[in-house]
Design a protein around this motif. Structure first.
Motif, PDB file in Angstrom:
ATOM      1  N   SER A 127      36.586  28.821  28.559  1.00  0.00           N
ATOM      2  CA  SER A 127      37.440  29.542  29.491  1.00  0.00           C
ATOM      3  C   SER A 127      38.060  28.558  30.477  1.00  0.00           C
ATOM      4  CB  SER A 127      36.628  30.585  30.262  1.00  0.00           C
ATOM      5  OG  SER A 127      35.726  29.949  31.161  1.00  0.00           O
ATOM      6  N   GLY A 149      38.086  28.718  33.620  1.00  0.00           N
ATOM      7  CA  GLY A 149      37.166  28.520  34.731  1.00  0.00           C
ATOM      8  C   GLY A 149      36.134  27.443  34.477  1.00  0.00           C
ATOM      9  N   HIS A 154      41.237  29.667  42.080  1.00  0.00           N
ATOM     10  CA  HIS A 154      40.479  30.916  41.976  1.00  0.00           C
ATOM     11  C   HIS A 154      41.145  31.852  40.969  1.00  0.00           C
ATOM     12  CE1 HIS A 154      37.301  30.561  44.965  1.00  0.00           C
ATOM     13  NE2 HIS A 154      38.149  29.993  45.791  1.00  0.00           N
ATOM     14  N   ARG A 155      42.472  31.915  41.002  1.00  0.00           N
ATOM     15  CA  ARG A 155      43.193  32.792  40.059  1.00  0.00           C
ATOM     16  C   ARG A 155      42.956  32.340  38.626  1.00  0.00           C
ATOM     17  NH1 ARG A 155      47.775  31.983  37.577  1.00  0.00           N
ATOM     18  NH2 ARG A 155      48.574  30.370  38.991  1.00  0.00           N
ATOM     19  N   SER A 187      40.542  30.500  37.444  1.00  0.00           N
ATOM     20  CA  SER A 187      39.141  30.654  37.036  1.00  0.00           C
ATOM     21  C   SER A 187      38.830  32.083  36.622  1.00  0.00           C
ATOM     22  CB  SER A 187      38.209  30.218  38.173  1.00  0.00           C
ATOM     23  OG  SER A 187      38.225  31.147  39.239  1.00  0.00           O
ATOM     24  N   ARG A 188      39.633  33.038  37.112  1.00  0.00           N
ATOM     25  CA  ARG A 188      39.468  34.442  36.727  1.00  0.00           C
ATOM     26  C   ARG A 188      40.313  34.806  35.511  1.00  0.00           C
ATOM     27  NH1 ARG A 188      35.231  37.388  39.038  1.00  0.00           N
ATOM     28  NH2 ARG A 188      34.682  36.281  40.954  1.00  0.00           N
ATOM     29  N   LEU A 202      43.626  34.973  35.302  1.00  0.00           N
ATOM     30  CA  LEU A 202      44.730  35.854  35.668  1.00  0.00           C
ATOM     31  C   LEU A 202      46.039  35.086  35.768  1.00  0.00           C
ATOM     32  CD1 LEU A 202      43.010  37.879  38.550  1.00  0.00           C
ATOM     33  CD2 LEU A 202      43.620  38.758  36.290  1.00  0.00           C
ATOM     34  N   LEU A 246      48.104  39.052  39.015  1.00  0.00           N
ATOM     35  CA  LEU A 246      47.412  39.105  40.304  1.00  0.00           C
ATOM     36  C   LEU A 246      48.306  39.708  41.367  1.00  0.00           C
ATOM     37  CD1 LEU A 246      45.058  38.474  42.151  1.00  0.00           C
ATOM     38  CD2 LEU A 246      45.927  36.149  42.392  1.00  0.00           C
ATOM     39  N   VAL A 295      39.809  41.276  43.986  1.00  0.00           N
ATOM     40  CA  VAL A 295      40.221  40.919  42.632  1.00  0.00           C
ATOM     41  C   VAL A 295      39.692  39.538  42.236  1.00  0.00           C
ATOM     42  CG1 VAL A 295      42.197  40.399  41.157  1.00  0.00           C
ATOM     43  CG2 VAL A 295      42.274  42.377  42.681  1.00  0.00           C
ATOM     44  N   LEU A 296      39.722  38.592  43.178  1.00  0.00           N
ATOM     45  CA  LEU A 296      39.276  37.234  42.872  1.00  0.00           C
ATOM     46  C   LEU A 296      37.782  37.029  43.138  1.00  0.00           C
ATOM     47  CD1 LEU A 296      42.234  35.067  44.253  1.00  0.00           C
ATOM     48  CD2 LEU A 296      41.816  35.842  41.909  1.00  0.00           C
ATOM     49  N   GLY A 297      37.119  38.065  43.663  1.00  0.00           N
ATOM     50  CA  GLY A 297      35.688  37.953  43.925  1.00  0.00           C
ATOM     51  C   GLY A 297      35.355  36.899  44.958  1.00  0.00           C
TER      52      GLY A 297
END
Length: 207
Positions: free
Chosen positions: A48, A50, A62-63, A65-66, A68, A73, A106-108
């Protein structure tokens, strides 16, 4: 896989022309791949996006790694893609309270990650210093706009920090009218220097 193998995979599978020297520079951390290159690189390496990043710091990291895309987003937090992309590129978040809460969700993001990713660390420090040295109640609203945190929680945290700082200053005054280490305000200054770290500690522990 050698850098040449990775470069070949990027070209054969994703049509990206990347030199082996560029792949090597990515590995060394000398340059960073674009979002498209990172996604393709993850595909070539069977992982992945991330997993290829160190601890995410910026909004972009961060985006990615998710997993997205920027437009996805933006849609989920209630922004048009161009506006979100500008904020991500500049590292300065301009969203409102609802959008900030949605972004964090959304990004935790933890509170600390949110502040770092949105470029708000110095602004937060300035507001906290003012809150503990004056009337903390006046800073609930501006801090509430800055952070995705419930108002009652924020009020309890500010009240506690204000009390801690004032206690230090009272202790300072009680030691010989300003003489010696305890009387020269060092304790209060140290508290203000570390105010953001103390805020994370108290905010994380508040019920």
């Amino acid at each position: 896989m050698a850098p040449g193998h990775v470069a070949y995979g990027l070209r054969a599978q994703y049509g990206l022309v990347v030199a082996p020297e560029t792949v090597l520079a990515w590995e060394r951390g000398e340059i960073s791949p674009s979002s498209v290159e990172l996604t393709a690189l993850a595909g070539v390496l069977w992982c992945s996006p991330g997993e290829l990043l160190a601890e995410p710091v910026t909004l972009r990291e961060h985006r990615i790694s998710r997993g997205l895309a920027a437009d996805d987003l933006a849609r989920r937090i209630g922004l048009d893609t161009a506006s979100y992309q500008k904020m991500e590129d500049t590292g300065r978040w301009r969203g409102n309270e609802r959008q900030s809460a949605a972004l964090a969700s959304v990004l935790g993001l933890t509170l600390a990650q949110f502040v770092t990713a949105t470029g708000k660390h110095e602004e937060l420090a300035d507001l906290l210093r003012s809150a503990v040295t004056t009337r903390w109640q006046a800073y609930v609203k501006p801090l509430g706009k800055l952070l995705p945190i419930p108002k009652p929680h924020l009020e309890r945290v500010l009240e506690q920090l204000h009390g801690e700082y004032q206690s230090r200053m009272v202790a300072t005054l009680s030691w010989g009218g300003g003489q010696g280490e305890a009387g020269n305000g060092d304790s209060g200054r140290e508290f203000l220097v570390g105010i953001v770290d103390r805020f994370w500690h108290v905010a994380g522990g508040a019920a």
